[in-house]
Design an enzyme around this catalytic site. Structure first.
Site, PDB file in Angstrom:
ATOM      1  CG  ASP A  37     -18.672  -5.817  26.625  1.00 39.52           C
ATOM      2  OD1 ASP A  37     -18.076  -5.133  25.758  1.00 39.52           O
ATOM      3  OD2 ASP A  37     -18.570  -5.600  27.849  1.00 39.52           O
TER       4      ASP A  37
ATOM      5  CD  GLU B  93     -11.929  -4.349  16.077  1.00 35.34           C
ATOM      6  OE1 GLU B  93     -10.693  -4.536  15.960  1.00 35.34           O
ATOM      7  OE2 GLU B  93     -12.585  -4.803  17.038  1.00 35.34           O
TER       8      GLU B  93
ATOM      9  CG  HIS C  40     -13.632  -1.303  25.787  1.00 30.52           C
ATOM     10  ND1 HIS C  40     -12.594  -2.175  26.010  1.00 30.52           N
ATOM     11  CD2 HIS C  40     -14.691  -2.062  25.370  1.00 30.52           C
ATOM     12  CE1 HIS C  40     -13.016  -3.416  25.749  1.00 30.52           C
ATOM     13  NE2 HIS C  40     -14.281  -3.383  25.370  1.00 30.52           N
TER      14      HIS C  40
ATOM     15  N   GLY D 217      -3.294   5.584   0.161  1.00 30.73           N
ATOM     16  CA  GLY D 217      -2.105   4.733   0.077  1.00 30.73           C
ATOM     17  C   GLY D 217      -1.677   4.076   1.374  1.00 30.73           C
TER      18      GLY D 217
ATOM     19  CG  ASN E 297      10.008  -6.542  -3.985  1.00 28.81           C
ATOM     20  OD1 ASN E 297       9.606  -6.618  -2.816  1.00 28.81           O
ATOM     21  ND2 ASN E 297       9.492  -5.690  -4.842  1.00 28.81           N
TER      22      ASN E 297
ATOM     23  CD  GLU F  76       8.688   3.244   1.958  1.00 25.60           C
ATOM     24  OE1 GLU F  76       9.042   4.199   1.251  1.00 25.60           O
ATOM     25  OE2 GLU F  76       7.676   3.296   2.688  1.00 25.60           O
TER      26      GLU F  76
HETATM   27  C1  LIG Z   1       0.127   1.915   6.674  1.00 20.63           C
HETATM   28  C2  LIG Z   1       1.345   2.350   5.938  1.00 20.63           C
HETATM   29  N1  LIG Z   1       2.567   2.250   6.496  1.00 20.63           N
HETATM   30  C3  LIG Z   1       3.672   2.618   5.805  1.00 20.63           C
HETATM   31  C4  LIG Z   1       3.581   3.094   4.527  1.00 20.63           C
HETATM   32  C5  LIG Z   1       4.810   3.474   3.739  1.00 20.63           C
HETATM   33  N2  LIG Z   1       5.025   2.523   2.623  1.00 20.63           N
HETATM   34  C6  LIG Z   1       4.575   2.768   1.382  1.00 20.63           C
HETATM   35  S1  LIG Z   1       4.921   1.532   0.305  1.00 20.63           S
HETATM   36  C7  LIG Z   1       5.710   0.659   1.501  1.00 20.63           C
HETATM   37  C8  LIG Z   1       6.380  -0.640   1.184  1.00 20.63           C
HETATM   38  C9  LIG Z   1       5.605  -1.597   0.375  1.00 20.63           C
HETATM   39  O1  LIG Z   1       6.378  -2.753   0.255  1.00 20.63           O
HETATM   40  P1  LIG Z   1       5.847  -4.018  -0.488  1.00 20.63           P
HETATM   41  O2  LIG Z   1       4.429  -4.246  -0.185  1.00 20.63           O
HETATM   42  O3  LIG Z   1       6.778  -5.152  -0.233  1.00 20.63           O
HETATM   43  O4  LIG Z   1       5.890  -3.589  -2.012  1.00 20.63           O
HETATM   44  P2  LIG Z   1       7.147  -3.399  -3.000  1.00 20.63           P
HETATM   45  O5  LIG Z   1       7.340  -1.933  -3.168  1.00 20.63           O
HETATM   46  O6  LIG Z   1       8.327  -4.080  -2.400  1.00 20.63           O
HETATM   47  O7  LIG Z   1       6.685  -4.034  -4.269  1.00 20.63           O
HETATM   48  C10 LIG Z   1       5.681   1.318   2.727  1.00 20.63           C
HETATM   49  C11 LIG Z   1       6.296   0.806   3.970  1.00 20.63           C
HETATM   50  C12 LIG Z   1       2.283   3.210   3.981  1.00 20.63           C
HETATM   51  N3  LIG Z   1       2.070   3.691   2.752  1.00 20.63           N
HETATM   52  N4  LIG Z   1       1.208   2.811   4.685  1.00 20.63           N
END
Ligand SMILES: Cc1ncc(C[n+]2csc(CCOP(=O)(O)OP(=O)(O)O)c2C)c(N)n1
Ligand SMILES: *[C@@H]1O[C@H](CO)[C@@H](O)[C@H](O)[C@H]1NC(C)=O
Ligand SMILES: *[C@@H]1O[C@H](CO)[C@@H](O)[C@H](O)[C@H]1NC(C)=O
Ligand SMILES: *[C@@H]1O[C@H](CO)[C@@H](O)[C@H](O)[C@H]1NC(C)=O
Ligand SMILES: *[C@@H]1O[C@H](CO)[C@@H](O)[C@H](O)[C@H]1NC(C)=O
Length: 569
Positions: free
Chosen positions: A30, A53, A118, A415, A474, A480
Site C-alpha cells: 500500500d 523482495e 510495518h 556467496g 547430490n 558443507e
Molecule cells: C544464504 C546462505 N545461507 C547459507 C550459506 C552456506 N552455504 C554455502 S554453500 C551451501 C550449500 C549449497 O548446497 P547446494 O546448492 O546443494 O550445492 P552443492 O554444494 O551440493 O553442489 C550452504 C548452505 C550461504 N552461503 N548462503
C-alpha cells in the site's frame, strides 16, 4: 501538465527510464501502489512483480551485470525493504549498481510517529529502517521536499554510477502526486575526483615497465565488468597479446578462445603450471580490477612479488609499493590503449601449460564432477549466459572453456546461496532488452534451489522461453559435507524436481523436465531441440554422488586445513 509541473512519482520513473532501465523488479504494497501506477505512463518501462523482495534484489543485481545500467527494485517500508537487504548487501560487496526505491508512510504519519502497520513498536520512528541499510549503500535520499527532490534523485543516480554501488530512494506516499517543475538542465553535477598528474605518472610508469619486461602477463578480474570497461579491457589485452588469465570472478570478460588466454589464475587452486608462470616466471603482472576475496585468490594463496605487480583499481593504481591516487580504471585503460607503442612491446615466449591430467574416474559411466563442468562448457554457444550458484557448481565451472561472447555470472565473494535463480530471471530480461540471441543456462544445487525457487514462477508468468535450468542433485549441501564431514546435512532434500515446473504453472512442465544419471543419458538430452533451440523453460536434474567434489574445492579445503593446522601449532 507542464505548466503546473509533473507529479513527483512520474518524474522519478522518467529519470529511471532515461538511465536505460526497462524492467523494474519488486513487490507491491500500500505504501508504493500509487508510485507504481505512474510507471504505466512511461513508455518502455515494465513492472516485473517478483515472488518476494529478496528475489527482486538478486534479479536487479543480475539485470545490471548483463545490461550495465542499474537494476531497480521497489519495496514497501520495513517488511519488503528488509527482505531485500541481503540481496542489496551482495550488490554492495560485489560492486553492482542497484537502485532500491522504498515506498514509505506519509510525512505526516512520520512526524506524528503514528503506529502505522510495518512500523516498529509503540511511538515508532518511521525512519529507523533507513538506518539499517546505511552500510550497504553509497548514497540515499528522502523525497520529502519538492524543492530539492530532483536534485536529490540526480545526486543519488550519480553516486550509483560513479561508485558502482547500490543506492536508496525513500518515497513517502503523500509526496507521489505532488507536482514538481523539472529543470531543463542537469540539476546535479559533480566532476569525478581525478588527479591528472598522478594519472599521467601512472601511465608513464606502466608503459616503461611494460617495455622493459621480459615475460609480462595480464590478469582480468571482476571490477572490469562492474565498472563497465569490458570493451576497452578487451581491446587492450588484444593489443598487448600478452599471456592473459582470468580469475573465477572475472571469467568470461576476456574471450577464452584467444590463443593468448591461458585459463583461470586462482593462487594455488589453479591448474598445473599457472601459478608457477604467473608468480615465478613472469617479471610483470598487470592486474585489472581485482577483488582479492578468499575464493577468488585460492584461499589467499596468491604470491605475486610486490615489485612485479601493477594493480589497476577502479579509482587508484598501485605499482609495487607506491599508490597513484584518484587515477581511474577507465581512463588508465584508455590512456594505455592510446599511448602504447606496439613496436616496443616484448613478445614473451610463453610455454604451453600442461593439459589437465585425466581424472581417476574419467572412465565412469555415471556423471562425475570431473566430467560435468567441462561438458557444460562445450554445450554452450556464443551469446549464451551461464549462471553458477555457490556450491560445487561455482568451484567446478571455472574449468568450463567458454565460447566467445558467453557471459558468466556468479556471486563468489558475497556467496549468498539462492542468488542464482532470481539472477537467471534478471539476466534473461536484460538480455531480451538487448535484442541479443542466446540461451540462459542456470546451474544450481538442489540445496540452494530451495531458497529462491519461487522465482521460476515469475519466469513462467512472463513466458520466458530460452532458459535451461540444470539442477545439481547430490542430495543436499555437498559443499558443507566436504568442509565438516559426510554426516552433515543428511536427508534434507526429498523434492521431486520433475514436478517443479508444473506446480509453478508451466503448461508443458511434464514434458520439459528430465533427470539424468549417466553420461549417455546427458548426451541424449542435450541434443534435443528443446535444448539446442529452447522454446520453453527446460529442467534437467543431474544426479551426482553425494560426496563427489570438484578438484578446486578439494584443493581449497586442503589448503585451509593446512593453514589452520599451522596456526594451531
Ligand atoms: C544464504 C546462505 N545461507 C547459507 C550459506 C552456506 N552455504 C554455502 S554453500 C551451501 C550449500 C549449497 O548446497 P547446494 O546448492 O546443494 O550445492 P552443492 O554444494 O551440493 O553442489 C550452504 C548452505 C550461504 N552461503 N548462503
Ligand atoms: C526544502 O529544501 C529547501 C532548500 O534546501 C529549504 O529551504 C526548505 O526549508 C525545505 N522545505 C522543507 C519543507 O523542509
Ligand atoms: C618500495 O619499493 C622499492 C623498489 O622495489 C624499494 O627499494 C623500497 O625499499 C620499498 N619501500 C618500502 C617502504 O617498502
Ligand atoms: C561476438 O560479439 C561481437 C559483437 O557483438 C560480434 O562482432 C562477434 O561476431 C561475436 N562472435 C561470435 C563468435 O559470435
Ligand atoms: C535418512 O533417510 C534414510 C532413507 O530414507 C533413512 O534410512 C535414514 O534413517 C535417515 N537418516 C536420518 C538421520 O534421518
Amino acid at each position: 501538465m507542464s505548466q503546473h509541473g509533473v507529479p513527483l512519482g512520474l518524474l522519478l520513473w522518467r529519470k529511471i527510464r532515461a538511465l536505460g532501465v526497462q524492467s523494474v523488479m519488486g513487490v507491491p504494497g500500500d505504501m508504493n501502489l500509487e508510485l507504481l501506477d505512474y510507471m504505466k505512463s512511461v513508455d518502455g518501462l515494465r513492472w516485473v512483480g517478483n515472488a518476494n523482495e529478496l528475489n527482486a534484489a538478486y534479479a536487479a543485481d543480475a539485470y545490471c551485470r548483463i545490461k550495465g545500467c542499474p537494476g531497480v527494485l521497489v519495496t514497501t517500508m520495513g517488511v519488503g525493504e528488509l527482505s531485500a537487504l541481503n540481496g542489496i548487501a551482495g550488490a554492495y560487496t560485489e560492486q553492482v549498481k542497484v537502485i532500491h526505491i522504498v515506498g514509505t508512510t506519509s510525512t505526516t504519519a512520520q512526524r506524528n510517529r503514528l503506529m502505522i502497520h510495518h512500523s516498529l513498536g509503540p511511538f515508532p520512528d518511521h525512519k529507523v529502517y533507513e538506518k539499517i541499510s546505511q552500510h550497504v549503500r553509497a548514497a540515499h535520499c528522502w523525497l520529502d521536499n519538492l524543492t530539492t527532490a530532483e536534485r536529490d534523485i540526480d545526486r543519488v543516480f550519480h553516486d550509483c554510477h560513479e561508485k558502482s554501488l547500490p543506492v536508496y530512494i525513500f518515497v513517502p506516499m503523500d509526496m507521489v502526486n505532488l507536482l514538481v517543475l523539472p529543470s531543463s538542465t542537469p540539476s546535479f553535477h559533480r566532476a569525478p575526483i581525478v588527479d591528472y598528474a598522478d594519472e599521467a605518472a601512472a601511465v608513464a610508469t606502466i608503459t616503461s615497465m611494460i617495455y622493459e619486461s621480459r615475460m609480462p602477463v595480464v590478469i582480468v578480474d571482476a571490477l572490469v565488468a562492474r565498472h563497465n570497461v569490458i570493451d576497452i579491457a578487451r581491446k587492450l589485452v588484444h593489443l598487448l597479446q600478452f599471456p592473459t588469465f582470468s580469475t573465477s570472478m572475472g571469467k568470461s570478460i576476456i574471450h577464452e578462445t584467444h590463443p593468448y588466454f591461458h585459463g583461470i589464475y586462482n593462487g594455488q587452486v589453479s591448474r598445473p603450471g599457472v601459478c608457477h608462470s604467473v608468480e615465478t616466471e613472469s617479471d610483470l603482472v598487470i592486474d585489472l580490477g581485482p577483488i582479492l576475496s578468499d575464493s577468488n585468490t585460492g584461499g589467499f594463496t596468491r604470491k605475486i612479488p610486490e615489485g612485479n605487480l601493477i594493480s589497476i583499481h577502479p579509482r587508484c593504481v598501485k605499482i609495487g609499493n607506491s599508490t597513484y591516487k584518484h587515477a581511474g580504471l577507465a581512463s588508465i585503460l584508455g590512456a594505455l590503449l592510446r599511448e602504447i607503442d606496439t613496436s616496443k612491446l616484448p613478445r614473451p615466449d610463453f610455454p604451453d601449460l600442461p593439459e589437465i591430467l585425466p581424472a581417476k574416474d574419467a572412465g565412469s559411466v555415471t556423471i562425475t564432477q570431473s566430467w560435468i563442468w567441462r561438458r557444460i562448457g562445450s554445450f554452450l554457444r556464443p551469446g549464451d549466459i551461464l549462471i553458477a550458484e555457490s556450491g560445487t557448481a561455482q568451484f567446478g565451472l571455472p574449468d568450463a572453456k567458454l565460447p566467445e561472447n558467453v557471459t558468466y555470472l556468479t556471486q563468489v565473494y558475497y556467496g549468498s546461496i539462492g542468488y542464482s535463480v532470481p539472477a537467471c530471471l534478471g539476466a534473461c530480461l536484460a538480455r531480451a532488452e538487448q535484442s541479443r540471441e542466446g540461451r540462459v543456462i542456470l546451474v544450481v544445487g538442489d540445496g540452494s534451489l530451495q531458497l529462491t525457487v519461487q522465482e521460476i514462477g515469475t519466469m513462467i508468468k512472463l513466458d520466458l522461453r530460452n532458459i535451461i535450468i540444470i539442477i545439481i542433485n547430490n542430495k543436499g549441501y555437498t559443499i558443507e559435507r566436504a568442509i565438516h564431514g559426510p554426516e552433515e546435512c543428511k536427508n534434507m532434500s526429498f523434492w521431486n524436481h520433475l514436478k517443479m515446473l508444473e506446480f509453478l504453472g508451466a503448461k508443458n512442465g511434464k514434458t520439459c523436465s528430465r533427470t539424468v544419471r549417466t553420461k549417455k543419458e546427458f548426451e541424449d538430452v542435450v541434443c534435443l531441440p528443446g535444448y539446442t533451440c529452447p522454446d520453453s523453460i527446460q529442467v534437467l536434474e543431474i544426479c551426482l554422488d553425494v560426496m563427489d567434489l570438484p578438484w578446486q574445492l578439494e584443493a581449497q579445503i586442503a589448503l585451509i586445513n593446512a593453514q589452520s593446522e599451522e596456526t594451531q601449532i
